[in-house]
Design a protein around this motif. Sequence first.
Motif, PDB file in Angstrom:
ATOM      1  N   CYS A 116       0.856  -1.186   0.000  1.00 59.56           N
ATOM      2  CA  CYS A 116       0.000   0.000   0.000  1.00 59.56           C
ATOM      3  C   CYS A 116       0.893   1.237   0.000  1.00 59.56           C
ATOM      4  N   THR A 117       0.990   1.887  -1.138  1.00 60.98           N
ATOM      5  CA  THR A 117       1.864   3.056  -1.229  1.00 60.98           C
ATOM      6  C   THR A 117       1.056   4.331  -1.417  1.00 60.98           C
ATOM      7  N   THR A 118       1.745   5.428  -1.365  1.00 67.31           N
ATOM      8  CA  THR A 118       1.149   6.736  -1.615  1.00 67.31           C
ATOM      9  C   THR A 118       1.541   7.180  -3.023  1.00 67.31           C
ATOM     10  N   PRO A 119       0.882   8.209  -3.573  1.00 64.95           N
ATOM     11  CA  PRO A 119       1.220   8.660  -4.925  1.00 64.95           C
ATOM     12  C   PRO A 119       2.682   9.087  -5.048  1.00 64.95           C
ATOM     13  N   ALA A 120       3.222   8.968  -6.252  1.00 63.62           N
ATOM     14  CA  ALA A 120       4.608   9.365  -6.502  1.00 63.62           C
ATOM     15  C   ALA A 120       4.788  10.872  -6.366  1.00 63.62           C
ATOM     16  N   VAL A 121       3.727  11.629  -6.626  1.00 68.61           N
ATOM     17  CA  VAL A 121       3.763  13.082  -6.464  1.00 68.61           C
ATOM     18  C   VAL A 121       2.586  13.487  -5.578  1.00 68.61           C
ATOM     19  N   MET A 122       2.895  14.191  -4.508  1.00 66.90           N
ATOM     20  CA  MET A 122       1.850  14.695  -3.608  1.00 66.90           C
ATOM     21  C   MET A 122       1.973  16.213  -3.565  1.00 66.90           C
ATOM     22  N   ARG A 123       0.850  16.881  -3.796  1.00 69.66           N
ATOM     23  CA  ARG A 123       0.833  18.351  -3.805  1.00 69.66           C
ATOM     24  C   ARG A 123      -0.201  18.836  -2.798  1.00 69.66           C
ATOM     25  N   VAL A 124       0.237  19.720  -1.917  1.00 68.52           N
ATOM     26  CA  VAL A 124      -0.638  20.273  -0.892  1.00 68.52           C
ATOM     27  C   VAL A 124      -0.582  21.784  -1.005  1.00 68.52           C
ATOM     28  N   GLN A 125      -1.738  22.409  -1.111  1.00 71.27           N
ATOM     29  CA  GLN A 125      -1.803  23.864  -1.209  1.00 71.27           C
ATOM     30  C   GLN A 125      -2.613  24.419  -0.051  1.00 71.27           C
ATOM     31  N   GLY A 126      -2.399  25.707   0.237  1.00 69.84           N
ATOM     32  CA  GLY A 126      -3.189  26.390   1.245  1.00 69.84           C
ATOM     33  C   GLY A 126      -2.815  26.041   2.667  1.00 69.84           C
ATOM     34  N   GLN A 127      -1.565  25.675   2.913  1.00 72.05           N
ATOM     35  CA  GLN A 127      -1.154  25.293   4.257  1.00 72.05           C
ATOM     36  C   GLN A 127      -0.686  26.457   5.104  1.00 72.05           C
ATOM     37  N   CYS A 128      -0.521  27.615   4.523  1.00 67.52           N
ATOM     38  CA  CYS A 128      -0.047  28.774   5.265  1.00 67.52           C
ATOM     39  C   CYS A 128      -1.130  29.253   6.244  1.00 67.52           C
ATOM     40  N   GLN A 129      -0.784  29.257   7.484  1.00 65.95           N
ATOM     41  CA  GLN A 129      -1.680  29.771   8.517  1.00 65.95           C
ATOM     42  C   GLN A 129      -0.869  30.699   9.394  1.00 65.95           C
ATOM     43  N   GLU A 130      -0.951  31.999   9.135  1.00 69.16           N
ATOM     44  CA  GLU A 130      -0.096  32.948   9.832  1.00 69.16           C
ATOM     45  C   GLU A 130      -0.257  32.883  11.340  1.00 69.16           C
ATOM     46  N   ASP A 131      -1.463  32.581  11.832  1.00 69.72           N
ATOM     47  CA  ASP A 131      -1.673  32.558  13.272  1.00 69.72           C
ATOM     48  C   ASP A 131      -0.908  31.420  13.954  1.00 69.72           C
TER      49      ASP A 131
END
Length: 134
Positions: A116-131
């Motif tokens: 059971c593997t994860t995708p070869a490319v993982m993209r995560v956006q919107g992680q910036c949380q200044e607080d």
Amino acid sequence: MSKSSEDFQLERWEEWMKEWLLDPSISILDESEFHMDLYDTTESLIVEVDTELFLPEEMILKREENELTIELNGKDEERMRKRKIKFPFSLLERPITFKFLHHSIEISIPKKTSPCTTPAVMRVQGQCQEDRYK
């Protein structure tokens, strides 16, 4: 995987870690791109990415045979920060996971392979949380 091959892999990992820690180019990349630390736990190898000095809005993880590429796009930055790590073993059958922590990103690579593997490319956006940085 037999016990002897697991031991051999551990020896290769320890030698690789020693070489990685002594590599002078690592400190240059720590300054120019972002700082990383490597940790060895019972179950996993942890890559910890320090995000204290910039706010990442996007992360891309790319897994190839034995290389992990980490790309970070920081808030209000025009360029993508990028680091590559070549491991002494294949990453293809290892389900890589990550979590965003206070001032860091923790990327976990299990020591044991799994079908059971994860995708070869993982993209995560919107992680910036200044607080979370205050």
